[in-house]
Design a protein around this motif. Structure first.
Motif, short mmCIF file in Angstrom:
data_model
loop_
_atom_site.label_atom_id
_atom_site.label_comp_id
_atom_site.label_asym_id
_atom_site.label_seq_id
_atom_site.Cartn_x
_atom_site.Cartn_y
_atom_site.Cartn_z
N VAL A 170 0.84 -1.20 0.00
CA VAL A 170 0.00 0.00 0.00
C VAL A 170 0.87 1.25 0.00
N GLY A 171 1.84 1.30 0.92
CA GLY A 171 2.66 2.51 1.07
C GLY A 171 3.55 2.78 -0.12
N GLU A 172 4.15 1.73 -0.67
CA GLU A 172 5.14 1.93 -1.73
C GLU A 172 4.54 2.00 -3.13
N HIS A 173 3.38 1.37 -3.33
CA HIS A 173 2.88 1.23 -4.71
C HIS A 173 1.55 1.91 -4.95
N LYS A 198 -3.80 9.69 4.60
CA LYS A 198 -4.03 10.32 5.90
C LYS A 198 -4.23 9.29 7.00
N ARG A 199 -4.72 8.11 6.67
CA ARG A 199 -5.01 7.09 7.67
C ARG A 199 -3.90 6.05 7.79
N PHE A 200 -2.93 6.10 6.90
CA PHE A 200 -1.95 5.02 6.80
C PHE A 200 -1.18 4.81 8.10
N ASP A 201 -0.67 5.87 8.69
CA ASP A 201 0.11 5.73 9.92
C ASP A 201 -0.72 5.09 11.03
N GLY A 202 -2.00 5.38 11.06
CA GLY A 202 -2.88 4.78 12.06
C GLY A 202 -3.02 3.29 11.86
N TRP A 203 -3.07 2.84 10.60
CA TRP A 203 -3.13 1.40 10.34
C TRP A 203 -1.84 0.72 10.79
#
Length: 216
Positions: A170-173, A198-203
């Motif tokens: 998710v983060g890289e691609h 915006k929600r990625f760090d929370g996951w």
């Protein structure tokens, strides 16, 4: 631009470790008035073909090989003798559902053309070893399969086979795509790259148990 996207929602049951799960799946149909590509045909080939109408199905692409995404793949392809495409790392999963193998082995960076647009294959493993997403720059969308839902990375039947790997994909691609890119997932509502970022760090912080509960 003539290409457009249609959505079909089908439902069915899958069994994992003796437990039955009801699944509701998004099938995406992209093309124009004469030809389409079907992405993740789900449970009901007839519903997909009805949505395609008299347009020719030129390919059926599976983002991964969990049975709720591929159950109707061969039937959806049969009418127009369309090839079925899957990443080779998901062949073992595919063979748990189908006797015949897919026609096309997709690879990262591969291109499918339909109508006046192109779909670029993005290898995004984690949910399964061979999970892919499909990016259409012209329409500003990415078909994310179960790599990413509006609620976050998707588990399968309540569990993550490789949560760190899925987050990396998710983060890289996916989150490196333009922020206003629409994310059209395998289940549930759509989102955008910007909203997911915006929600990625929370996951990441919450971990797989919280993520599984959030997507239930």
């Amino acid at each position: 631009m003539d290409a457009r996207i249609d959505q079909v929602v089908t439902s069915g049951e899958v069994t994992e470790d003796g437990t039955a799960y009801e699944m509701e799946n998004n099938t995406w149909i992209i093309g124009d008035d004469s030809e389409v590509i079907v992405i993740d045909p789900g449970h009901d080939a007839q519903a997909v073909l009805d949505a395609a109408g008299d347009r020719e199905v030129i390919a059926v692409i599976c983002t991964h090989a969990h049975p709720d995404h591929i159950a109707a793949a061969m039937q959806a392809a049969e009418r127009d003798e369309a090839p079925v495409a899957l990443h080779p790392k998901d062949l073992p999963l595919w063979r748990e559902t189908h006797d015949d193998d897919p026609d096309i082995e997709v690879a990262d960076g591969g291109i499918f053309e339909v109508a006046d647009v192109r779909l670029e294959v993005i290898f995004s493993p984690g949910h399964t070893p061979g999970s892919i997403s499909l990016y259409c720059e012209e329409l500003g969308v990415v078909f994310s399969g179960d790599t990413l839902l509006a609620t976050g990375p998707a588990p399968y039947c309540g569990a993550f086979p490789d949560f760190p790997g899925q987050l990396t994909a998710v983060g890289e691609h996916l989150l490196t795509l333009p922020p206003d890119t629409r994310v059209l997932p395998g289940h549930g509502e759509e989102t955008t790259v910007e909203a997911a970022e915006k929600r990625f760090d929370g996951w990441v912080t919450a971990g797989p148990d919280a993520a599984a509960a959030d997507t239930a």
